[in-house]
Design an enzyme around this catalytic site. Structure first.
Site, PDB file in Angstrom:
ATOM      1  N   HIS A 246      20.937  21.380  42.521  1.00  0.00           N
ATOM      2  CA  HIS A 246      21.220  21.564  41.115  1.00  0.00           C
ATOM      3  C   HIS A 246      20.248  22.394  40.555  1.00  0.00           C
ATOM      4  O   HIS A 246      18.950  22.178  40.613  1.00  0.00           O
ATOM      5  CB  HIS A 246      21.309  20.417  40.505  1.00  0.00           C
ATOM      6  CG  HIS A 246      21.357  20.134  39.100  1.00  0.00           C
ATOM      7  ND1 HIS A 246      22.491  20.691  38.435  1.00  0.00           N
ATOM      8  CD2 HIS A 246      20.643  20.008  38.046  1.00  0.00           C
ATOM      9  CE1 HIS A 246      22.372  20.572  37.105  1.00  0.00           C
ATOM     10  NE2 HIS A 246      21.458  20.175  36.846  1.00  0.00           N
ATOM     11  N   ASP A 358      24.975  16.932  35.470  1.00  0.00           N
ATOM     12  CA  ASP A 358      23.832  16.726  34.799  1.00  0.00           C
ATOM     13  C   ASP A 358      23.815  16.744  33.231  1.00  0.00           C
ATOM     14  O   ASP A 358      22.934  17.018  32.626  1.00  0.00           O
ATOM     15  CB  ASP A 358      22.694  17.640  35.213  1.00  0.00           C
ATOM     16  CG  ASP A 358      21.326  17.015  34.756  1.00  0.00           C
ATOM     17  OD1 ASP A 358      21.133  15.819  34.536  1.00  0.00           O
ATOM     18  OD2 ASP A 358      20.215  18.012  34.278  1.00  0.00           O
TER      19      ASP A 358
END
Length: 997
Positions: A246, A358
């Site tokens: 990520h 996220d």
């Protein structure tokens, strides 16, 4: 040893594992290190242009954000022929090794980095040189370095290690055998025979390793081998694993460093694919791929090859992983449009999964956007961060405000940084909330946020865990394969309707107010530009600035990344984005005016002021030109000269004094402290406010950029002190100007009541210089209702004004866009704004969060000059009957007046480009199609009702089609006609594809 406890077994095994770890690498020679240091990155061809320094261990080479090209030189001793040779390199920063052409080939990061060590060590320091050295190999490597750790922190700027070492491969393998078995045993119950058998094998192996040498290592390996080959039976849950990194495109580091992080991460993934044939890696965000394509074309070519092989999965359906609370509706459409188009054009793949691990909450409009763009699935994990209530599902059907449904999965490990250890697999099975109806779960393994991705340790663990007795089986595969299997179970999943509210990070609705101001202004300016350019192109045949519009849109979409727009990045990110925003906004507004001037000239109006209205309803307003005020009416999505638009409207009954504003509809009375004590609706004969309104309250706020205390109402620091007030009449506007002070801060506000208007505007300028404080303004309304109406993208949400349950309590701070409204069936009050997003609605009070000043991660956040406007709109009927949404658009979309250039010889009759005859249908955007000469028109139903209306075009049309959000035609609405009937379900978005003659 029947009398030993499990604790003793475990302590001995871990001690042995530590000894094994320390024995894997044997340094044999020190590398010679030279660095050329620069404050900003320089390309490989200029690698020796910086300040040259020679480095030994513990020598300092840079300050935070410094860059350097490192040259590592050495020679493998002849005596090590036949040995496995590696380099161990740690410069207390981030490195990217490059080949002879400067193409990234492996990323290295310092071991001591800010990270949750339970998830694994973040660092990567091992460089393979030779599996069996000949001896005498020359080491001559270049690496691009950054003096920051994985998470943007400064780690002394001193070189830690640069050596040639022997890797004892059998010790390395035994170390991972121990690690996996220890972790597995710790997850098993004490009554498990499997647990005690593992402990016994590790005990025996440890006893054989009292001295670590090759013979003892082999005997120990043989002793525990039996525990590693035991296989599980038929699984209840199968875990799909995909390597992931990520990547925050900015956060605790500037955007420029993300580009280098991408190179380090991508090159490491490619490097590990050579070593581990089962390794499957995925990465999202086309913006990151575009950077790699532009900056590292040869690295990008390698990525494309792995994508074609099926080893690398492009992920996600948006340009970046954006904030979905604050970004506007059309911006979210463009995230999908540009994101999906990139992956299709570059890799020939259509993205079917929205990848948002996220972000800080999920708008209820998303399911419809996804389905209308051909995206069937969504993946996230952030809901696991909620503070008060646990989201009830990991696999579920998410239903949006319009009724559209999309299959959604939250990885049950509740992280995108999985260590891929036995504890990960056990947690997935144990915590999977929907394991009663699903046999499939997803695991994302690797180091994320700051990048890096999976390392050797992740892949070594997975190699031992494929079907290991005692844990769920795990397979490495693309996430889309997982979703296809999950889809087969979808009929058994529960449905969750409405927004996915994150009970955390509510401060991000307010922090970095200037960035949010620019975001709103850019979204509206781009809408205006596309309308103007479409009108000029469609009606007059001028060229359409497609390429430049795409460039601007993509930069705006970048700044909507979920750690930029929410306000949770470091100072440099905002210094740079604010500078770029200012230039972009000026450019777009200039392009708008130039387009309108060209249209006015083509219409034959020589040196006359011309008014343009891009909204889909006629607007009657007051405008100023050369110091004179005019009451005008301008048709929907059309234009008129000032002379044609003007009509007589006498200014009568308008009054302004320091303590009162009044027009024909409202009377506003101010108290001695500057607050509004009465807002009387003269037509309806009722008060709009119940007690003091427009009070600027300051609260103690010791939170960070993400969060402020939930109980802030109990920590009042004071109110802004009213200093002085002046009053005046400016044409049709009655104005009271007030000044307030608090601490080192100053607020000046113009409170404006315009003739014939029911809206009180508050034009505000604040020089905010407080720290750890929050500034809010409130309006106690004279309305009784249990729900507040909040505009979101392409519709609205009703949220509770009560706090009867823990869920209601957790949703105290809420997001809204252009309006928030309290309505009874007969009356209501709306609070409009031009750039704010954080609100609270408690009982009858509408409260707006204006500014925050947290200390982390930007210690200067919002200590600056701000400008913004909000407005109060008391209205008859509820917010639908009062067309509150139109008032919000009007506040944010002023009419534009330009003066025509010298008229062309050929004159054209002015047109209304589009007319829609339903009051609840909004035309959100008008643009030229991406890949054809069609006109694209996006509309949506605003009221949550069924709607039927006729759309008419001011130009001849050959074909009107309905299309999806990717601008692909769905079905024909009308042939050879310039109008078509449209039928909307509640909150439905429609995209029309129009072929003009």
């Amino acid at each position: 040893m029947p009398y030993e406890t499990n604790t003793i077994f475990l302590e001995k095994a871990k001690a042995t594992m530590s000894q094994l770890e320390q024995s894997i690498y044997q340094p044999i020679s020190v590398l010679s290190v030279t660095a050329w240091v620069t404050p900003e990155p320089v390309p490989y061809t200029e690698r020796t242009s910086g300040q040259q320094i020679h480095l030994k261990p513990d020598d300092k080479w840079g300050e935070l954000w410094d860059c350097a090209w490192f040259h590592f030189e050495g020679k493998v001793p002849d005596s090590q022929a036949g040995s496995k040779i590696v380099l161990l390199i740690d410069v207390n920063g981030e490195l990217c090794l490059v080949d002879r052409e400067g193409t990234p080939c492996q990323g290295l990061t310092n071991i001591n980095s800010q990270f949750d060590y339970f998830l694994g060590l973040p660092g990567k320091r091992v460089v393979d040189i030779s599996h069996s050295a000949d001896g005498g190999e020359v080491i001559d490597l270049w690496a691009d370095g950054g003096c920051n750790d994985l998470f943007g922190n400064y780690r002394s700027g001193r070189m830690k290690e640069a050596v040639i070492a022997v890797c004892h491969e059998e010790i390395r393998k035994l170390y991972y055998d121990f690690e996996v078995l220890i972790d597995l045993a710790e997850q098993l119950p004490d009554t498990s025979a499997r647990k005690i058998q593992i402990y016994q094998s590790l005990w025996d192996a440890s006893n054989q390793l009292s001295e670590i040498n090759i013979d003892n290592v082999r005997r120990a390996s043989e002793r525990i081998a039996g525990e590693l080959i035991k296989r599980g039976g038929d699984p209840s849950v199968t875990v799909s694993a995909i390597g992931h990194a990520h990547m925050d495109l900015a956060w605790l580091w500037p955007i420029r460093e993300t580009i280098r992080k991408g190179a380090r991460t991508f090159s490491t993934a490619l490097y590990n694919m050579e070593k581990y044939p089962d390794y499957m890696f995925g990465a999202s965000q086309p913006q990151l791929y575009q950077w790699m394509k532009d900056s590292y074309p040869k690295l990008y070519a390698k990525v494309k090859k792995r994508v074609q092989e099926g080893r690398w999965e492009p992920q996600g359906a948006m340009w970046v992983e954006p904030d979905t609370n604050i970004a506007g509706g059309e911006a979210l459409v463009r995230q999908i449009l540009y994101g999906k188009r990139f992956f299709e054009q570059e890799f020939g793949q259509e993205m079917k999964v929205l990848w948002l691990p996220d972000v800080f909450g999920y708008t209820g409009s998303l399911p419809q956007l996804l389905k209308k763009a051909g995206v069937d699935y969504m993946m996230t994990q952030k809901l696991s961060w909620s503070v008060y209530n646990t989201h009830p599902h990991h696999s579920f059907i998410w239903e949006g405000i319009d009724g559209t449904k999309v299959l959604t999965h939250l990885p049950p490990e509740d992280t995108y940084n999985s260590p891929a250890a036995p504890r990960s697999l056990v947690k997935i099975e144990k915590c999977y909330l929907d394991r009663n109806v699903s046999e499939n779960a997803l695991m994302l393994f690797g180091i994320g946020d700051g990048g890096g991705g999976p390392g050797e340790e992740h892949l070594e663990r997975l190699a031992r865990e494929k079907n290991l007795y005692g844990i769920p089986p795990v397979i490495q595969e693309p996430s889309i394969d997982f979703f296809h299997r999950l889809d087969k179970e979808a009929s058994r999943f529960q449905t969750f309707k409405g927004e996915l509210y994150l009970e955390k990070h509510q401060g991000t609705l307010t922090t970095q107010g200037r960035n949010k101001w620019y975001n709103r202004k850019m979204e509206k300016a781009l809408r205006e530009l596309e309308f103007a350019a479409s009108l000029l192109w469609a009606a007059h045949g001028d060229s359409y600035p497609a390429a430049r519009l795409e460039e601007i849109w993509k930069e705006v979409l970048l700044y909507q990344f979920h750690d930029i727009l929410p306000g949770s990045s470091i100072t440099r990110v905002y210094d740079e984005s604010l500078e770029r925003y200012a230039l972009l906004l000026e450019e777009v507004r200039t392009m708008v005016k130039d387009s309108y001037k060209r249209i006015a000239s083509l219409a034959g109006w020589n040196n006359q002021p011309v008014l343009f209205n891009s909204l889909p309803w006629d607007r009657q307003e007051w405008v100023e030109w050369n110091g004179n005020w005019h009451s005008v009416t301008v048709p929907a999505m059309g234009y008129r000269t000032l002379q044609e638009a003007e009509h007589k409207a006498p200014v009568e009954g308008l009054m302004a004094s320091e303590w009162k504003l009044e027009n024909d509809k409202l009377k506003v009375i101010f108290g001695g402290d500057g607050s509004i004590v009465s807002m009387y609706d003269k037509h309806l004969g009722r008060e709009a406010v119940r007690s003091k309104a427009n009070v600027f309250t300051i609260y103690h706020d010791n939170g960070d950029a993400w969060d402020f205390p939930h109980g802030y109402r109990d920590t009042v620091a004071g109110v802004m002190k009213f200093e002085r007030s002046t009053a005046r009449i400016e044409g049709p506007k009655a104005i009271v100007e007030q000044e307030y002070h608090y601490g080192n801060s100053k607020l000046v506000q113009k409170i404006i009541l315009t003739m014939d208007s029911s809206i009180v505007e508050f034009e505000t300028e604040v020089d905010w210089q407080e720290s750890s404080k929050m500034l809010r303004v409130s309006f106690p309304t004279n309305v009784s209702t249990d729900q507040v109406n909040c505009e979101i993208q392409f519709g609205y949400l009703k949220r509770p004004t009560t706090r009867n349950t823990m869920i209601e309590f957790a949703k105290d701070e809420i997001c809204a866009h252009q309006y928030i409204d309290l309505s009874q069936p007969d009356y209501g009050v709306a609070l409009l704004n031009d750039c704010k997003y954080g609100f609270s609605a408690l009982h009858n009070v509408l409260d707006l969060n204006l500014l925050r000043s947290p200390a982390y991660p930007d210690p200067t956040a919002d200590r600056a000059k701000h400008k913004f406007t909000y407005a109060l709109y008391p209205h008859a009927g509820d917010f639908i009957q009062a067309s509150v949404y139109r008032k919000g658009y009007e506040l944010n979309t002023p009419m534009i007046m330009v003066e025509a250039h010298e008229a062309d010889t050929a004159q054209h009759v002015p047109i209304q480009l589009i007319q829609i005859d339903h009051p609840y249908v909004m035309v959100e955007s008008v643009k030229k199609a991406e890949d054809s000469d069609h006109l694209i028109v996006r509309l949506y139903e605003t009221a949550g009702t069924m709607a039927k209306g006729m759309i008419s075009f001011g130009l001849d049309c050959l074909l009107i089609e309905e299309a999806d959000l990717m601008e692909r035609p769905i079905h024909v609405l009308q042939n050879n006609a310039s109008q078509a009937e449209l039928r909307f379900t509640p909150f439905e978005i429609k995209t029309l594809r129009v072929q003009l003659t």
